[in-house]
Design a protein around this motif. Structure first.
Motif, mmCIF file in Angstrom:
data_model
loop_
_atom_site.group_PDB
_atom_site.id
_atom_site.type_symbol
_atom_site.label_atom_id
_atom_site.label_comp_id
_atom_site.label_asym_id
_atom_site.label_seq_id
_atom_site.Cartn_x
_atom_site.Cartn_y
_atom_site.Cartn_z
ATOM 1 N N VAL A 1 -4.853 0.179 2.030
ATOM 2 C CA VAL A 1 -4.256 1.289 1.026
ATOM 3 C C VAL A 1 -5.019 2.664 1.387
ATOM 4 O O VAL A 1 -4.579 3.755 1.115
ATOM 5 C CB VAL A 1 -4.081 0.999 -0.461
ATOM 6 C CG1 VAL A 1 -5.733 0.863 -1.108
ATOM 7 C CG2 VAL A 1 -3.306 1.694 -1.079
ATOM 8 N N GLU B 1 -3.413 5.918 1.640
ATOM 9 C CA GLU B 1 -3.513 7.381 0.721
ATOM 10 C C GLU B 1 -4.226 8.578 1.352
ATOM 11 O O GLU B 1 -3.773 9.826 1.248
ATOM 12 C CB GLU B 1 -4.688 6.869 -0.246
ATOM 13 C CG GLU B 1 -3.792 5.669 -1.161
ATOM 14 C CD GLU B 1 -5.226 5.338 -2.222
ATOM 15 O OE1 GLU B 1 -4.744 4.526 -3.434
ATOM 16 O OE2 GLU B 1 -6.316 5.494 -1.909
ATOM 17 N N HIS C 1 -8.999 0.157 -6.464
ATOM 18 C CA HIS C 1 -9.817 0.325 -5.507
ATOM 19 C C HIS C 1 -11.240 -0.468 -5.596
ATOM 20 O O HIS C 1 -12.318 -0.032 -5.373
ATOM 21 C CB HIS C 1 -10.373 1.685 -5.466
ATOM 22 C CG HIS C 1 -9.386 2.781 -4.994
ATOM 23 N ND1 HIS C 1 -9.761 4.122 -4.583
ATOM 24 C CD2 HIS C 1 -8.032 2.553 -4.505
ATOM 25 C CE1 HIS C 1 -8.762 4.873 -4.068
ATOM 26 N NE2 HIS C 1 -7.691 3.884 -3.903
ATOM 27 N N ALA D 1 0.977 -1.259 -0.099
ATOM 28 C CA ALA D 1 -0.018 -0.002 -0.044
ATOM 29 C C ALA D 1 0.688 1.135 -0.075
ATOM 30 O O ALA D 1 0.618 2.308 -0.791
ATOM 31 C CB ALA D 1 -0.837 -0.094 1.141
ATOM 32 N N GLU D 2 1.909 1.317 0.708
ATOM 33 C CA GLU D 2 2.723 2.323 0.973
ATOM 34 C C GLU D 2 3.600 2.482 -0.619
ATOM 35 O O GLU D 2 3.650 3.840 -0.889
ATOM 36 C CB GLU D 2 3.624 2.122 1.878
ATOM 37 C CG GLU D 2 3.113 2.307 3.330
ATOM 38 C CD GLU D 2 4.115 2.379 4.406
ATOM 39 O OE1 GLU D 2 5.506 2.427 4.115
ATOM 40 O OE2 GLU D 2 3.791 2.560 5.539
ATOM 41 N N LEU E 1 -4.155 11.999 -0.668
ATOM 42 C CA LEU E 1 -4.454 11.619 -2.035
ATOM 43 C C LEU E 1 -5.857 11.753 -2.165
ATOM 44 O O LEU E 1 -6.588 11.063 -1.307
ATOM 45 C CB LEU E 1 -3.665 10.587 -2.631
ATOM 46 C CG LEU E 1 -2.210 10.674 -2.546
ATOM 47 C CD1 LEU E 1 -1.696 9.123 -3.067
ATOM 48 C CD2 LEU E 1 -1.625 11.578 -3.553
ATOM 49 N N ALA F 1 -1.426 10.520 2.974
ATOM 50 C CA ALA F 1 -0.713 11.002 2.040
ATOM 51 C C ALA F 1 -1.729 12.258 1.325
ATOM 52 O O ALA F 1 -1.057 13.000 0.691
ATOM 53 C CB ALA F 1 -0.370 10.093 0.814
ATOM 54 N N THR G 1 1.135 4.066 -3.417
ATOM 55 C CA THR G 1 0.752 5.547 -2.846
ATOM 56 C C THR G 1 1.803 6.467 -3.185
ATOM 57 O O THR G 1 1.721 7.469 -3.641
ATOM 58 C CB THR G 1 0.621 5.266 -1.264
ATOM 59 O OG1 THR G 1 -0.548 4.695 -0.904
ATOM 60 C CG2 THR G 1 0.097 7.106 -0.919
ATOM 61 N N ARG H 1 2.133 6.407 -6.809
ATOM 62 C CA ARG H 1 0.936 7.521 -7.327
ATOM 63 C C ARG H 1 1.189 8.724 -7.376
ATOM 64 O O ARG H 1 0.854 9.762 -8.211
ATOM 65 C CB ARG H 1 -0.424 6.857 -6.579
ATOM 66 C CG ARG H 1 -1.404 7.701 -7.136
ATOM 67 C CD ARG H 1 -2.801 7.255 -6.230
ATOM 68 N NE ARG H 1 -3.809 7.941 -6.766
ATOM 69 C CZ ARG H 1 -4.826 8.098 -5.982
ATOM 70 N NH1 ARG H 1 -5.096 7.469 -4.952
ATOM 71 N NH2 ARG H 1 -6.267 8.719 -6.454
ATOM 72 N N ALA H 2 1.737 9.204 -6.250
ATOM 73 C CA ALA H 2 2.090 10.634 -5.683
ATOM 74 C C ALA H 2 3.131 10.886 -6.769
ATOM 75 O O ALA H 2 3.163 12.319 -7.096
ATOM 76 C CB ALA H 2 2.374 10.670 -4.375
ATOM 77 N N GLN I 1 -9.216 10.122 -3.135
ATOM 78 C CA GLN I 1 -9.506 8.677 -3.174
ATOM 79 C C GLN I 1 -10.753 8.562 -4.121
ATOM 80 O O GLN I 1 -11.379 7.436 -3.969
ATOM 81 C CB GLN I 1 -9.905 8.471 -1.676
ATOM 82 C CG GLN I 1 -8.508 8.323 -1.015
ATOM 83 C CD GLN I 1 -8.572 7.731 0.472
ATOM 84 O OE1 GLN I 1 -9.738 6.884 0.831
ATOM 85 N NE2 GLN I 1 -7.884 8.093 1.607
#
Length: 289
Positions: free
Chosen positions: A277, A281, A221, A181-182, A286, A284, A185, A188-189, A288
């Protein structure tokens, strides 16, 4: 072929019981939710009206229940099956497994603890990994039944040994889910295309079954449950309790347990554990959607 009582026809239990029917065993199934019992009957099993009805005359009793209190609550019914072999495939505390085995000895019922790994698909395919604790003779007696349900069946020690190995399994899976998950993320970032990124990661040392199975769900997701956050939250409680009993510090496990607890607190308990996750997220910042 054996006369089997199967108690607990949930996400994992139902396909497992059906596989035993397809292998030619005579299986009586019971679940607290009548709809599950009816679904089992539709696939060739015998519907039992109660746990005690299911175990009447059974040579083998299999339980696949959510937690230690559920196994303890059903024990009085199972222990009426004098001379039977009780294979508990639930994920429960090792201390509970040992206590149930002791009760079984006093009642003339042989008990082995045989928790599984492999998720719903493994239950459907009959490819589960099964870690078994108990007396060697009882484990060998259980093996013809377990061979229908899994492809990796290992006797890991005395009563409670299977559950102890399962705690190790659950901490590794949860920790790996947290790291996947990290990683996603972070990617994605940074604007990286996740699908090819996961492909190359899977081909290197970072590759794992968890990455292969859970990364697509995290990317999309799609948290259709194969193993719910609620259940993994429960299992991580068992992990930390077992570690406390043994005087063993597990700092990484404690952290991922808190993250899983956060997922549950945020209302994700009924989602697949890959929904962890969502917590990462959110931390972070982000979107969702």
């Amino acid at each position: 072929m054996a006369s089997i009582a199967f108690i607990g026809l949930g996400t994992m239990g139902l396909p497992m019981a059906v596989n035993l029917v397809r292998a030619g065993h005579d299986v009586a199934g019971f679940n607290r939710s009548p709809g599950k019992t009816a679904a089992f009957a539709e696939q060739g099993g015998t519907a039992a009206d109660s746990a005690r009805d299911a175990v009447r005359g059974a040579e083998v009793v299999i339980t696949m229940l959510p937690d230690s209190p559920d196994v303890e609550a059903i024990a009085d019914d199972v222990l009426t099956a004098d001379g039977a072999l009780w294979i508990d495939m639930s994920t429960i505390a090792p201390t509970t497994a040992r206590a149930v085995a002791e009760r079984g000895r006093a009642a003339g019922v042989r008990v082995v603890d045989a928790p599984v790994s492999g998720g719903e698909q493994g239950a459907i395919d009959g490819t589960l990994s099964i870690m078994v604790g108990g007396a060697a003779a009882d484990v060998e007696a259980a093996r013809p039944v377990l061979d229908v349900l899994g492809t990796t069946i290992v006797h890991v020690g005395p009563a409670g040994g299977g559950q102890t190995v399962k705690t190790a399994n659950q901490l590794i899976v949860a920790g790996t889910i947290g790291l996947v998950a990290e990683a996603l993320t972070l990617l994605r970032a940074q604007g990286v295309d996740l699908e090819p990124a996961v492909e190359v990661l899977s081909g290197g040392l970072a590759g794992s079954t968890v990455l292969n199975r859970k990364a697509p769900a995290m990317r999309n997701h799609d948290f259709t449950p194969s193993f719910r956050v609620d259940l993994h939250h429960k299992d991580l409680g068992i992990v930390l309790g077992s570690a406390r009993d043994a005087g063993v510090p597990l700092p990484l496990s404690a952290t991922v347990a808190q993250l899983m607890a956060a997922a549950r607190a945020q209302g994700h308990g009924d989602l697949d554990h890959s929904a962890l996750v969502l917590v990462i997220e959110q931390l972070a910042g982000l979107n969702q959607d």
